[in-house]
Design a protein around this motif. Structure first.
Motif, PDB file in Angstrom:
ATOM      1  N   ASP A  34      -5.408  18.628  68.255  1.00 32.36           N
ATOM      2  CA  ASP A  34      -5.880  18.156  69.553  1.00 32.36           C
ATOM      3  C   ASP A  34      -7.181  18.875  69.870  1.00 32.36           C
ATOM      4  OD1 ASP A  34      -3.581  16.648  69.762  1.00 32.36           O
ATOM      5  OD2 ASP A  34      -2.538  18.120  70.997  1.00 32.36           O
ATOM      6  N   HIS A  68     -10.123  10.185  72.752  1.00 29.02           N
ATOM      7  CA  HIS A  68     -10.093  10.891  74.041  1.00 29.02           C
ATOM      8  C   HIS A  68      -9.107  10.173  74.967  1.00 29.02           C
ATOM      9  CE1 HIS A  68     -11.453  13.022  77.605  1.00 29.02           C
ATOM     10  NE2 HIS A  68     -12.013  13.889  76.762  1.00 29.02           N
ATOM     11  N   GLN A 102      -9.777  11.905  66.974  1.00 30.07           N
ATOM     12  CA  GLN A 102     -10.151  12.573  68.223  1.00 30.07           C
ATOM     13  C   GLN A 102     -10.356  11.549  69.337  1.00 30.07           C
ATOM     14  OE1 GLN A 102     -10.477  16.341  68.864  1.00 30.07           O
ATOM     15  NE2 GLN A 102      -8.844  15.676  67.505  1.00 30.07           N
ATOM     16  N   ASP A 131     -10.909  18.922  72.610  1.00 32.39           N
ATOM     17  CA  ASP A 131     -11.383  18.725  73.980  1.00 32.39           C
ATOM     18  C   ASP A 131     -10.344  19.168  75.008  1.00 32.39           C
ATOM     19  OD1 ASP A 131     -13.853  17.627  73.119  1.00 32.39           O
ATOM     20  OD2 ASP A 131     -12.879  15.684  72.826  1.00 32.39           O
ATOM     21  N   HIS A 132      -9.863  20.393  74.842  1.00 31.42           N
ATOM     22  CA  HIS A 132      -8.899  20.992  75.768  1.00 31.42           C
ATOM     23  C   HIS A 132      -7.621  20.159  75.903  1.00 31.42           C
ATOM     24  CE1 HIS A 132     -12.131  23.726  76.737  1.00 31.42           C
ATOM     25  NE2 HIS A 132     -12.902  22.685  76.933  1.00 31.42           N
ATOM     26  N   GLY A 133      -7.159  19.608  74.767  1.00 31.40           N
ATOM     27  CA  GLY A 133      -5.918  18.831  74.757  1.00 31.40           C
ATOM     28  C   GLY A 133      -6.081  17.379  75.153  1.00 31.40           C
ATOM     29  N   CYS A 134      -7.321  16.901  75.210  1.00 28.32           N
ATOM     30  CA  CYS A 134      -7.566  15.509  75.622  1.00 28.32           C
ATOM     31  C   CYS A 134      -7.823  14.564  74.461  1.00 28.32           C
ATOM     32  CB  CYS A 134      -8.762  15.461  76.578  1.00 28.32           C
ATOM     33  SG  CYS A 134      -8.310  15.909  78.268  1.00 28.32           S
ATOM     34  N   CYS A 140      -7.319  11.350  77.421  1.00 30.31           N
ATOM     35  CA  CYS A 140      -7.392  11.684  78.850  1.00 30.31           C
ATOM     36  C   CYS A 140      -8.211  10.640  79.597  1.00 30.31           C
ATOM     37  CB  CYS A 140      -7.991  13.072  79.071  1.00 30.31           C
ATOM     38  SG  CYS A 140      -6.925  14.434  78.551  1.00 30.31           S
ATOM     39  N   SER A 178      -2.503  13.569  78.420  1.00 35.46           N
ATOM     40  CA  SER A 178      -2.910  14.527  77.390  1.00 35.46           C
ATOM     41  C   SER A 178      -2.581  13.981  76.000  1.00 35.46           C
ATOM     42  CB  SER A 178      -2.180  15.855  77.599  1.00 35.46           C
ATOM     43  OG  SER A 178      -0.809  15.706  77.271  1.00 35.46           O
TER      44      SER A 178
END
Length: 155
Positions: free
Chosen positions: A62, A75, A73, A64-67, A77, A83
């Protein structure tokens, strides 16, 4: 007279890299070929692309801070308001690298058709606004993919 079939060539990592990565990249190239991408230089760039997103090609990474979920990858979020961990629990197919590579191949072909250009399709993966403007990102995303592609060897 029989038609002799040429052995299919693959872009792989140098022999000193973990073999599982080259195996996954071969599968990805087969998925792209099945979707009509056959030009070797285009395949080279597209094969380097997942390595820029997640060099380990690990489907559980994961970012981007869990996004951002997995190898693509994605996104989640911004796309789904959840998440990456929650996304995978709701979509268990996303736990496998095979599914994630299928997703990437399908999405990349859609982007190539949309932009009419592999360079812009790759840039759009990172920042659609830059691709829409016809430029690379400030972080030079396409240049990073291109540099990574030079590590690949044709086998």
């Amino acid at each position: 007279m029989s038609v002799r079939q040429e052995k299919r060539k693959y872009w792989v990592l140098p022999p000193d890299e973990e073999e599982y990565k080259s195996g996954r990249l071969r599968v990805y190239q087969n998925l792209l070929r099945a979707r009509g991408i056959t030009d070797l230089e285009t395949l080279r760039l597209l094969t380097a692309h997942p390595m820029i997103e997640v060099g380990s090609l690990d489907p559980s990474v994961d970012g981007d801070h869990g996004c951002s979920a997995g190898i693509p990858q994605l996104h989640v979020c911004s796309h789904f308001g959840i998440s990456a961990k929650t996304f995978r629990s709701r979509h268990p197919e996303w736990k496998t690298w095979e599914y994630q590579m299928q997703f990437m191949a399908t999405e990349m072909v859609k982007r190539i058709k949309k932009y009419g250009d592999v360079r812009l399709a790759i840039i759009s993966w990172n920042l659609p606004a830059a691709a829409n403007a016809g430029v690379d990102t400030k972080a030079r995303y396409f240049e990073k993919v291109k540099k990574q592609s030079l590590r690949l060897v044709l086998q």
